[in-house]
Design a protein around this motif. Structure first.
Motif, PDB file in Angstrom:
ATOM      1  N   UNK A   2      40.576  37.778  30.719  1.00 23.35           N
ATOM      2  CA  UNK A   2      41.690  38.587  30.221  1.00 23.35           C
ATOM      3  C   UNK A   2      42.957  37.767  29.977  1.00 23.35           C
ATOM      4  N   UNK A   3      42.893  36.469  30.265  1.00 20.46           N
ATOM      5  CA  UNK A   3      44.054  35.581  30.116  1.00 20.46           C
ATOM      6  C   UNK A   3      45.205  36.037  31.006  1.00 20.46           C
ATOM      7  N   UNK A   4      44.860  36.313  32.257  1.00 21.31           N
ATOM      8  CA  UNK A   4      45.852  36.748  33.250  1.00 21.31           C
ATOM      9  C   UNK A   4      45.842  35.791  34.440  1.00 21.31           C
ATOM     10  N   UNK A   5      46.823  35.934  35.294  1.00 21.47           N
ATOM     11  CA  UNK A   5      46.871  35.145  36.518  1.00 21.47           C
ATOM     12  C   UNK A   5      45.829  35.667  37.504  1.00 21.47           C
ATOM     13  N   UNK A   6      45.169  34.759  38.185  1.00 26.33           N
ATOM     14  CA  UNK A   6      44.170  35.158  39.183  1.00 26.33           C
ATOM     15  C   UNK A   6      44.868  35.809  40.368  1.00 26.33           C
ATOM     16  N   UNK A   7      44.343  36.940  40.860  1.00 24.00           N
ATOM     17  CA  UNK A   7      44.984  37.627  41.982  1.00 24.00           C
ATOM     18  C   UNK A   7      44.571  37.018  43.323  1.00 24.00           C
ATOM     19  N   UNK A   8      45.354  37.313  44.334  1.00 17.75           N
ATOM     20  CA  UNK A   8      44.957  37.005  45.707  1.00 17.75           C
ATOM     21  C   UNK A   8      45.202  38.257  46.526  1.00 17.75           C
ATOM     22  N   UNK A   9      44.191  38.666  47.260  1.00 13.92           N
ATOM     23  CA  UNK A   9      44.342  39.891  48.056  1.00 13.92           C
ATOM     24  C   UNK A   9      43.891  41.103  47.273  1.00 13.92           C
ATOM     25  N   UNK A  10      44.835  41.992  46.907  1.00 18.12           N
ATOM     26  CA  UNK A  10      44.481  43.229  46.220  1.00 18.12           C
ATOM     27  C   UNK A  10      43.935  42.950  44.822  1.00 18.12           C
ATOM     28  N   UNK A  11      42.899  43.666  44.469  1.00 21.33           N
ATOM     29  CA  UNK A  11      42.294  43.543  43.147  1.00 21.33           C
ATOM     30  C   UNK A  11      43.095  44.387  42.153  1.00 21.33           C
ATOM     31  N   UNK A  12      43.495  43.843  41.011  1.00 18.67           N
ATOM     32  CA  UNK A  12      44.210  44.659  40.024  1.00 18.67           C
ATOM     33  C   UNK A  12      43.381  45.863  39.594  1.00 18.67           C
ATOM     34  N   UNK A  13      44.025  46.966  39.223  1.00 21.12           N
ATOM     35  CA  UNK A  13      43.277  48.168  38.845  1.00 21.12           C
ATOM     36  C   UNK A  13      42.378  47.924  37.633  1.00 21.12           C
ATOM     37  N   UNK A  65      49.625  47.866  30.950  1.00 28.05           N
ATOM     38  CA  UNK A  65      50.904  48.205  30.325  1.00 28.05           C
ATOM     39  C   UNK A  65      51.629  49.288  31.122  1.00 28.05           C
ATOM     40  N   UNK A  66      50.896  50.347  31.486  1.00 30.28           N
ATOM     41  CA  UNK A  66      51.512  51.445  32.232  1.00 30.28           C
ATOM     42  C   UNK A  66      51.985  50.988  33.611  1.00 30.28           C
ATOM     43  N   UNK A  67      51.207  50.157  34.267  1.00 29.20           N
ATOM     44  CA  UNK A  67      51.579  49.698  35.607  1.00 29.20           C
ATOM     45  C   UNK A  67      52.845  48.851  35.562  1.00 29.20           C
ATOM     46  N   UNK A  68      52.978  48.002  34.543  1.00 30.31           N
ATOM     47  CA  UNK A  68      54.172  47.159  34.439  1.00 30.31           C
ATOM     48  C   UNK A  68      55.437  47.971  34.172  1.00 30.31           C
ATOM     49  N   UNK A  99      52.712  51.402  40.253  1.00 34.19           N
ATOM     50  CA  UNK A  99      51.309  51.674  40.574  1.00 34.19           C
ATOM     51  C   UNK A  99      50.880  53.064  40.118  1.00 34.19           C
ATOM     52  N   UNK A 100      49.623  53.169  39.727  1.00 35.97           N
ATOM     53  CA  UNK A 100      49.091  54.427  39.221  1.00 35.97           C
ATOM     54  C   UNK A 100      48.219  55.107  40.268  1.00 35.97           C
ATOM     55  N   UNK A 120      51.363  58.258  37.552  1.00 35.00           N
ATOM     56  CA  UNK A 120      51.946  57.296  38.490  1.00 35.00           C
ATOM     57  C   UNK A 120      51.810  57.765  39.931  1.00 35.00           C
ATOM     58  N   UNK A 121      51.699  56.801  40.826  1.00 34.87           N
ATOM     59  CA  UNK A 121      51.687  57.117  42.246  1.00 34.87           C
ATOM     60  C   UNK A 121      53.080  57.582  42.668  1.00 34.87           C
TER      61      UNK A 121
END
Length: 252
Positions: free
Chosen positions: A13-24, A199-202, A206-207, A250-251
């Motif tokens: 996806x050409x994104x930064x690799x996460x650490x810990x929580x998995x992106x939605x 897009x919505x999360x940014x 959080x959703x 949204x949460x």
């Protein structure tokens, strides 16, 4: 949930690799449904009738949409379980002929904690008739927040690899055009859904939930626009057609 899978999804996806929580929505890099070659149909997916989904006698499969509710974050490096049950299976007649509508219900847990529930909607269709007119899609509006993107053949191949998706419409252009009647390689519905969620999360934070419908295919190298208008998110094609429509919750 192997962090290497999340790193592979980040690269796809050409994104930064996460650490810990998995992106939605990145859970699609996990829970592969691995089938031997002799269980696959002509399109590279497992043949209906060999697993949960009954044989509907309809050869073309498309991801029609879904509904997600996040209850807790999935954490990489921790075991997780997905339980899948078959929901309603219905047959009906549409503008393009016979349709089979299938819903799969997923529950993903880590330990005794429910993290995600997901309803996945699939549609099965007849082969296109030669010379049959293409459906005329609805036109999309403009939105206060818009971002353009395109997905080339390499991006589609890498996403297919990280999700173990063998569907030939995403990497076999001749098959996509000549057998299933698409204008070219088809962008995965989940890529579009993930883009709308990102897009919505940014912009909204959080959703808690995300409901979406795939309405018109997007093809490789097409420039599409990801749009956000309040709690509505959608994808607009290069010709203005509405390709995907979604409601975000949204949460609180």
């Amino acid at each position: 949930m192997d962090p290497a899978r999340a790193a592979a999804m980040a690269a796809a996806l050409n994104r930064a690799a996460p650490s810990g929580d998995l992106p939605p929505f990145w859970h699609h890099a996990y829970f592969w449904d691995i089938q031997p070659a002799d269980h696959l149909g002509r399109d590279g997916h497992f043949r209906t009738g060999t697993g949960l989904i009954p044989d509907l006698g309809l050869p073309r499969r498309m991801w029609a949409g879904g509904r997600l509710e996040w209850h807790a974050s999935l954490v990489t490096g921790t075991p997780a379980t997905r339980l899948t049950t078959l929901g309603p299976v219905t047959r009906k007649s549409g503008r393009s002929g016979a349709l089979g509508l299938v819903t799969l219900h997923h529950r993903i847990t880590q330990g005794d904690r429910l993290c995600l529930t997901e309803d996945q909607s699939l549609v099965y269709r007849e082969d296109p008739q030669p010379g049959a007119p293409r459906p005329v899609p609805a036109q999309a509006d403009s939105a206060p927040v818009e971002e353009t993107r395109s997905f080339g053949a390499m991006a589609l191949f890498r996403y297919s690899a990280v999700t173990f998706n063998g569907h030939r419409i995403h990497y076999d252009a001749a098959y996509a055009r000549d057998v299933e009647g698409h204008a070219g390689l088809v962008v995965h519905g989940p890529i579009l859904a993930e883009g709308l969620i990102d897009l919505a999360t940014r912009h909204l934070g959080p959703l808690a939930g995300f409901d979406y419908r795939a309405l018109a295919p997007v093809v490789a190298d097409e420039t599409v626009t990801f749009c956000l208008a309040g709690h509505r998110a959608f994808v607009r094609g290069s010709d203005g057609r509405l390709c995907m429509d979604a409601t975000v919750r949204p949460a609180t």
